[in-house]
Design an enzyme around this catalytic site. Structure first.
Site, PDB file in Angstrom:
ATOM      1  N   HIS A 233       0.850  -1.196   0.000  1.00 55.75           N
ATOM      2  CA  HIS A 233       0.000   0.000   0.000  1.00 55.75           C
ATOM      3  C   HIS A 233       0.889   1.251   0.000  1.00 55.75           C
ATOM      4  CE1 HIS A 233      -2.790   3.027   1.585  1.00 55.75           C
ATOM      5  NE2 HIS A 233      -3.782   2.198   1.300  1.00 55.75           N
ATOM      6  N   CYS A 271      -4.002   2.320  -4.351  1.00 58.40           N
ATOM      7  CA  CYS A 271      -4.895   3.187  -3.566  1.00 58.40           C
ATOM      8  C   CYS A 271      -4.950   4.552  -4.234  1.00 58.40           C
ATOM      9  CB  CYS A 271      -4.404   3.294  -2.124  1.00 58.40           C
ATOM     10  SG  CYS A 271      -5.421   4.423  -1.148  1.00 58.40           S
ATOM     11  N   HIS A 298      -7.919   0.085  -3.821  1.00 57.74           N
ATOM     12  CA  HIS A 298      -8.681   0.939  -2.902  1.00 57.74           C
ATOM     13  C   HIS A 298      -9.205   2.097  -3.731  1.00 57.74           C
ATOM     14  CE1 HIS A 298      -6.439  -0.153   1.117  1.00 57.74           C
ATOM     15  NE2 HIS A 298      -7.111  -1.160   0.606  1.00 57.74           N
ATOM     16  N   ASP A 351     -13.016   2.713  -0.572  1.00 53.14           N
ATOM     17  CA  ASP A 351     -12.192   3.076   0.566  1.00 53.14           C
ATOM     18  C   ASP A 351     -12.750   4.345   1.197  1.00 53.14           C
ATOM     19  OD1 ASP A 351     -10.177   2.951   2.382  1.00 53.14           O
ATOM     20  OD2 ASP A 351      -8.580   3.571   1.020  1.00 53.14           O
ATOM     21  N   HIS A 352     -12.800   4.340   2.471  1.00 54.46           N
ATOM     22  CA  HIS A 352     -13.344   5.441   3.270  1.00 54.46           C
ATOM     23  C   HIS A 352     -14.707   5.876   2.718  1.00 54.46           C
ATOM     24  CE1 HIS A 352      -8.928   6.447   4.415  1.00 54.46           C
ATOM     25  NE2 HIS A 352      -9.278   5.220   4.697  1.00 54.46           N
ATOM     26  N   TYR A 368     -14.744   4.826   8.026  1.00 59.06           N
ATOM     27  CA  TYR A 368     -15.372   3.540   7.716  1.00 59.06           C
ATOM     28  C   TYR A 368     -16.854   3.517   8.106  1.00 59.06           C
ATOM     29  CZ  TYR A 368     -10.827   1.999   6.286  1.00 59.06           C
ATOM     30  OH  TYR A 368      -9.640   1.889   5.597  1.00 59.06           O
TER      31      TYR A 368
HETATM   32  C1  DNO Z   1      -6.598   3.339   5.750  1.00 57.59           C
HETATM   33  C2  DNO Z   1      -5.988   2.195   5.135  1.00 57.59           C
HETATM   34  C3  DNO Z   1      -4.636   1.857   5.704  1.00 57.59           C
HETATM   35  C4  DNO Z   1      -4.138   0.593   5.047  1.00 57.59           C
HETATM   36  C5  DNO Z   1      -2.775   0.196   5.419  1.00 57.59           C
HETATM   37  C6  DNO Z   1      -2.327  -0.944   4.562  1.00 57.59           C
HETATM   38  O1  DNO Z   1      -7.757   3.520   5.679  1.00 57.59           O
HETATM   39  O2  DNO Z   1      -5.968   2.296   3.771  1.00 57.59           O
HETATM   40  O3  DNO Z   1      -4.755   1.623   7.070  1.00 57.59           O
HETATM   41  O4  DNO Z   1      -4.942  -0.443   5.434  1.00 57.59           O
HETATM   42  O5  DNO Z   1      -1.899   1.238   5.332  1.00 57.59           O
HETATM   43  O6  DNO Z   1      -1.357  -1.655   5.208  1.00 57.59           O
END
Ligand code: DNO
Length: 393
Positions: A233, A271, A298, A351-352, A368
């Site tokens: 990531h 991401c 992500h 994501d988020h 989340y």
């Molecule tokens: C946040 C996430 C991070 C991710 C880590 C991967 O929302 O994208 O916590 O899980 O950095 O190791």
């Protein structure tokens, strides 16, 4: 794309049933209760897997097996931690789990200064504000060296900023930054935090890069033997903070890593939100270039400015062109299908998400929320379907 959803376990206010109703089929989770550095035993993995499967979902991606700080600094008993990491990979593979996300950020996982920043429509988002961050660094942490880390203007603005904060606001700024955001396996007090920062005083980015490559040279062969795809990531935010080195922020960083450890099992968590914070990161070129190594996605959007500030935007708004990204992922999946890959579908998660509607009155894991992410997933699903049909897939 396989639609997945991050779930923090039975205590997560968003239940597996909720996730099913959101339309996701895969779960992204970790053994959050196992302390960083310890082996993930088969029995513990199976227990988690059973809970997920008993509600009709599948555990698709492990996010994350955290990397012990001693591995990053190559101090203390770091060999022991690398051995433990290898065994955890083997154990996961023996339980049928073969996609593992992780990061190589020193000390902190992701970082934000405000977890409930109000955007125009009244929903709440996550924010990284450079001045607030500088104020924390200069006046609350009082990190040695911080006085030289910011421009004159940032210093002046940070001073004004801190003077306006109440004690409660100061406490929450500190907490937002160091107490550990969801998924971060570490949380600190101010004193502990400075101590951990000190362990990097002799490590520059060149060295951290070497440490990452040395780690990968040990674990990627194990991943390969066990059919596990490791997905690194990017840094979040993708630029140095607190004097710490950053080595996974740009296309050049990933290229360096892949040149040194070429196996395809050495892959990316693409991401869009993290990479998108740097305007120079050309996400279209990056997704095209690293498509074959993209094992997990992500999908998240951000609105950034030239000073390094950003807040999280709605999934189809902001600076990331989601259309282009999804189109490239679908093209990659098509290629994988034509070449008879065992599983051509790439897992993605919304994501988020903003806090919207009922999320606003609930206790949520910052970023989340249930309904905010549901909106994100629904929008992404619609966009995916439209692109997919127009490409004749
Ligand atoms: C946040 C996430 C991070 C991710 C880590 C991967 O929302 O994208 O916590 O899980 O950095 O190791």
């Amino acid at each position: 794309m396989k639609q997945t959803w991050r779930w923090f376990g039975p205590e997560d206010p968003v239940s597996l049933q909720d996730i099913k109703q959101a339309g996701a089929t895969g779960i992204v989770t970790a053994l959050h209760h196992i302390p960083n550095g310890e082996i993930w035993r088969v029995e513990e993995i199976q227990k988690k897997k059973k809970i997920i499967e008993s509600s009709g979902l599948r555990w698709s991606v492990v996010e994350s097996i955290p990397i012990h700080e001693n591995i990053k600094t190559r101090t203390g008993g770091f060999h022991k931690y690398i051995e433990a990491y290898k065994i955890s990979i083997q154990n996961l593979a023996s339980c049928g789990l073969n996609i593992v996300c992780y990061n190589f950020m020193p000390v902190l996982d992701w970082t934000r200064t405000d977890l409930a920043y109000e955007v125009k429509d009244g929903s709440r988002a996550l924010l990284f504000d450079m001045v607030a961050f500088a104020a924390f660094d200069l006046y609350l942490l009082q990190r040695p060296g911080s006085e030289n880390a910011y421009s004159d203007q940032e210093n002046a603005e940070a001073k004004v900023y801190i003077e306006k904060l109440s004690e409660t606001e100061k406490t929450s700024l500190v907490k937002n930054i160091i107490a550990g955001l969801p998924g971060a396996e570490e949380g600190y007090t101010l004193k502990q935090f400075q101590e951990v920062l000190n362990t990097y005083s002799n490590i520059n980015s060149q060295q951290l890069k070497e440490h990452l490559v040395l780690f990968l040279q040990e674990i990627i062969p194990v991943a390969e033997d066990n059919g596990v795809l490791m997905c690194l990531h990017p840094d979040d935010p993708p630029y140095p903070i607190l004097g710490l080195p950053r080595v996974v922020s740009t296309a050049a960083d990933y290229t360096h890593i892949f040149e040194h450890v070429p196996s395809r099992n050495n892959g990316i968590t693409f991401c869009t939100g993290s990479l998108g914070v740097i305007a120079e990161n050309n996400l279209e070129q990056m997704i095209k270039h690293f498509a074959n190594r993209t094992h997990f996605v992500h999908l998240r959007n951000i609105k950034r400015d030239a000073k390094g500030n950003f807040h999280e935007a709605k999934h189809l708004e902001g600076d990331v062109d989601m259309y282009i990204i999804i189109k490239e992922i679908l093209k990659e999946e098509k290629r994988r299908k034509q070449e008879n890959y065992k599983d051509h579908q790439i897992p993605m998660r919304p994501d988020h998400g903003h806090q919207i509607l009922d999320d606003l009155d609930k206790t949520i894991n910052p970023g989340y929320s249930g309904i905010g992410r549901l909106r994100g997933l629904a929008e992404l699903r619609g966009l995916t379907m439209g692109i997919s049909r127009s490409l004749g897939l």
